[in-house]
Write a protein that holds these residues in place. Structure first.
Motif, short mmCIF file in Angstrom:
data_model
loop_
_atom_site.label_atom_id
_atom_site.label_comp_id
_atom_site.label_asym_id
_atom_site.label_seq_id
_atom_site.Cartn_x
_atom_site.Cartn_y
_atom_site.Cartn_z
N MET A 173 0.95 -1.15 -0.05
CA MET A 173 0.02 -0.09 0.05
C MET A 173 0.76 1.22 -0.09
O MET A 173 0.40 2.30 -0.63
CB MET A 173 -0.94 -0.19 1.32
N LYS A 174 2.09 1.30 0.89
CA LYS A 174 2.76 2.43 0.97
C LYS A 174 3.38 2.48 -0.45
O LYS A 174 3.54 3.69 -0.94
CB LYS A 174 3.90 2.04 1.90
N LYS A 175 4.01 1.71 -1.22
CA LYS A 175 4.55 1.68 -2.53
C LYS A 175 3.72 2.19 -3.37
O LYS A 175 4.14 2.92 -4.41
CB LYS A 175 5.08 0.28 -3.03
N ARG A 176 2.70 1.80 -3.47
CA ARG A 176 1.56 2.30 -4.29
C ARG A 176 0.78 3.40 -3.93
O ARG A 176 -0.08 3.97 -4.78
CB ARG A 176 0.47 1.03 -4.37
N ASN A 177 1.08 4.10 -2.76
CA ASN A 177 0.51 5.36 -2.35
C ASN A 177 -1.04 5.12 -2.31
O ASN A 177 -1.80 6.05 -2.44
CB ASN A 177 0.80 6.60 -3.13
N THR A 178 -1.50 3.97 -1.77
CA THR A 178 -2.90 3.81 -1.48
C THR A 178 -3.28 4.16 -0.20
O THR A 178 -2.65 4.06 1.14
CB THR A 178 -2.76 2.23 -1.28
N PHE A 179 -4.46 4.91 0.03
CA PHE A 179 -4.86 5.51 1.24
C PHE A 179 -5.56 4.55 1.95
O PHE A 179 -6.09 3.41 1.18
CB PHE A 179 -5.84 6.75 0.85
N PHE A 180 -5.73 4.84 3.06
CA PHE A 180 -6.41 3.95 3.98
C PHE A 180 -7.36 4.39 4.96
O PHE A 180 -7.21 5.46 5.64
CB PHE A 180 -5.58 3.29 5.16
N ASP A 181 -8.87 4.42 4.52
CA ASP A 181 -9.91 4.76 5.34
C ASP A 181 -10.36 3.89 6.32
O ASP A 181 -11.41 3.16 5.75
CB ASP A 181 -10.78 4.92 4.21
N PRO A 182 -9.96 3.93 7.53
CA PRO A 182 -10.38 2.75 8.50
C PRO A 182 -11.76 2.73 9.09
O PRO A 182 -12.17 1.63 9.32
CB PRO A 182 -9.26 2.74 9.37
N THR A 183 -12.35 3.89 8.86
CA THR A 183 -13.77 3.93 9.53
C THR A 183 -13.52 3.11 11.37
O THR A 183 -14.41 2.39 11.45
CB THR A 183 -14.86 3.38 8.70
#
Length: 196
Positions: free
Chosen positions: A101-111
């Motif tokens: 996720m970090k390499k792909r710059n993926t955001f995390f919306d954890p709710t």
């Protein structure tokens, strides 16, 4: 192409993938959306696709911390709602997912606030509810420690004297109180990262 074009014509800036999609279809949807300049949000698990499939497809943002507890061989029809069983968490797997996720710059919306609330509502056994909450806090702390871009999302509304209001303030409080996120980072999750 038609779906993407219609989304753009309606003023959409992105699409969301919810459930029941194969890894191949997630890849196709994500690729087409990006070709049309649309962002892609997805639930962490869209059975039969597992979390790794969703991350590897290159979606822009992944929603709901509870999906990070679901094993990679989970089948909705066969296993039911394993998202509320905290015993399946594997730190090594989690680290690999977060690295990708970090390499792909993926955001995390954890709710996170929603997940904590759902534990109280859906898990009858108080010890299992406590273990589940500890597990999702562990996931959140790891995501924060590893530098993922955490985006504050609420996913639900609460009713008060003014009607229904978003509970983003509860989400930010949960970040600070449970995840030990700095005030600055909590605010950034609801502003800068949200804008990105």
């Amino acid at each position: 192409n038609q779906l993407m074009q219609e989304s753009i014509e309606l003023g959409s800036t992105g699409i969301k993938i919810y459930t029941h999609i194969s890894p191949d279809l997630i890849n196709q949807i994500t690729r087409k959306a990006h070709e049309h300049g649309l962002k892609v949000w997805a639930h962490g698990v869209v059975s039969p696709s597992c979390l790794e499939d969703v991350v590897n497809a290159g979606v822009n943002s992944i929603s709901h911390v509870s999906f990070f507890l679901v094993p990679d061989n989970w089948n909705l029809k066969q296993h039911g709602s394993l998202a509320f069983d905290s015993t399946q968490i594997k730190p090594d797997r989690l680290n690999r997912i977060f690295e990708t996720m970090k390499k792909r710059n993926t955001f995390f919306d954890p709710t996170l606030f929603l997940a904590m609330r759902m534990a109280n509502l859906r898990i009858v056994d108080s010890l299992k509810a406590k273990q589940y909450k500890q597990a999702i806090i562990f996931v959140m702390k790891e995501a924060y420690r590893q530098g993922l871009k955490i985006v504050a999302g609420s996913d639900i509304f609460l009713e008060d004297s003014d009607g229904y209001v978003p509970i983003i303030h509860h989400e930010l409080e949960a970040y600070v109180n449970y995840v030990e996120m700095s005030n600055y980072d909590a605010i950034r999750s609801a502003t800068i990262y949200g804008a990105e």
